[in-house]
Design an enzyme around this catalytic site. Sequence first.
Site, PDB file in Angstrom:
ATOM      1  N   ASP A 156       1.045  -1.194   0.012  1.00  0.00           N
ATOM      2  CA  ASP A 156      -0.200  -0.125  -0.047  1.00  0.00           C
ATOM      3  C   ASP A 156       1.230   1.280   0.456  1.00  0.00           C
ATOM      4  OD1 ASP A 156       1.392  -0.099   2.578  1.00  0.00           O
ATOM      5  OD2 ASP A 156      -0.798  -0.971   3.157  1.00  0.00           O
ATOM      6  N   ASP A 207       1.591   4.927   1.594  1.00  0.00           N
ATOM      7  CA  ASP A 207       0.786   5.757   2.525  1.00  0.00           C
ATOM      8  C   ASP A 207       1.607   7.052   2.351  1.00  0.00           C
ATOM      9  OD1 ASP A 207      -0.515   3.711   4.402  1.00  0.00           O
ATOM     10  OD2 ASP A 207       1.555   3.092   4.780  1.00  0.00           O
ATOM     11  N   ASP A 232       9.021   3.025  13.086  1.00  0.00           N
ATOM     12  CA  ASP A 232       9.672   2.295  13.986  1.00  0.00           C
ATOM     13  C   ASP A 232      10.860   2.040  14.031  1.00  0.00           C
ATOM     14  OD1 ASP A 232       9.070   1.257  11.750  1.00  0.00           O
ATOM     15  OD2 ASP A 232       7.509  -0.651  12.545  1.00  0.00           O
TER      16      ASP A 232
END
Length: 456
Positions: A72, A74, A152
């Site tokens: 996807d 983002d 992260d």
Amino acid sequence: MQMNKNDQTPNKNDVYPELSLNVITRQEHNISRKHISDNALKVLYRLHGAGFEAFLVGGGVRDLLLDQNPKDFDIATNATPEEIRQLFKNCRLIGRRFRLAHIMFGRDIIEVATFRGHHQETTKNVSQQSKEGMLLRDNVYGTIDEDAERRDFTINAMYYNIGDYSIHDYAGGHEDLEDRLVRLIGDPQTRYREDPVRMLRAIRFAVKLDFDIEEDTAAPIEDMSHLLQDIPAARLYEESLKMLQSGYGLETYHLMREYNLFQQLFPLIASDFTQDYSSKTEQMLDLVLDSTDIRIEQGKRINPAFMFAAMLWYPLLARADMLMAKRKLSEYDAIMEASNYILDEQVRTIAIPRRHTATIREIWQLQLRLPRRNGKRAFRLMELNKFRAGFDFLEMRGEIETGETEQLAKWWQTFQNAGREMRQAMVSDLESDTPEQGKKRRRKPYRNKKNKVSSS
Ligand code: ATP
Ligand code: MG
């Protein structure tokens, strides 16, 4: 072991080391707009045209740099969710933990997030931490550098700027990409405590990208694995599917297990684990995860219910055997009661939705019915909705259990491929073997001793 005070409360600079921006110009990287989806481009350009900063971020940038197809796209921006909503008719604001905008293009959804800042001052309704240091709410807007620090892994903190097509690399992600390393940004223990799911994500990316987990990022995982018990079961269900049903399930399970993570998510299954991976439960895990990976590669449909049914089958049988021995239940009743127990226990850690638990029960119940093939039964069984799943399941059991179970699976295989007359003959053969079957016992739960399911 002595705990240094700083270990428990690192100051801001230990957790979020000052990141330094490295700009990779258009000439220096391989990302072309051709590889970005039209919808993502539309959103990027609309934001940029309205005077906002707009970046492709996260897995989209990482995977394109690796010449892979992103799952996807983002987007990150300095526009607030309200400002985003005003720019797009097809926009929905979602999320409590993170407030995000979803721009909808039919079934394709582009996620747009406002840069997030730090949450040092605990203003109640914007940011909240639990006593374990876990982030509960997190809606402080910030600058792009702060946004990068909060991501992260270094490889997930690269931003593709639609303004000049450069990549802004804040945490050395580009270098780690070249070295094939999954490295947390900041102090690993603190970052895991903030969000223990990052431990799962480290494993997932290492397997999916075929990267190593950098030493300091890997070191605390085993000791901190128990923190996953504090994560809501609904989130862990979603994560478990990403771990096990994204095409690399078998390898992901093995790596999770090495870090004691699988054990947190599936305690019932883990209680069957052996040193040499030899229990039937472990054999079943290898079989079902391997076949799931193969199906995904072939573009076939996969059903989470089938996978969970297989993973939990031998724990179920052990429980049922125990109930038969202790409470003298019939096999049927024992399986029913054991099913309730096993599923109730499992959904405490992983919230498998009801529609799936219903299918899991059906697949399990079919295992009791498939041995009973006389009269019209075999013909009727084949018409059941879940017959195919039940049969595939039986075949996997046959591989593990061999003997009667394997024979039964072969019988069903032949039966399905046979024409009408041959099928009739196969059923008649059965009846001549066991003449009394199916006559008197109608109402009683039937126990076929020959094909009795057993966990030993
Ligand atoms: P993929 O979509 O291929 O699974 P991804 O990196 O895009 O990988 P997403 O879950 O889509 O992963 O998240 C998008 C980005 O959001 C990540 O790349 C990362 O920068 C950030 N992110 C996601 N989850 C976390 C988390 N738990 N902690 C910090 N940052 C996160
Ligand atoms: Mg993504």
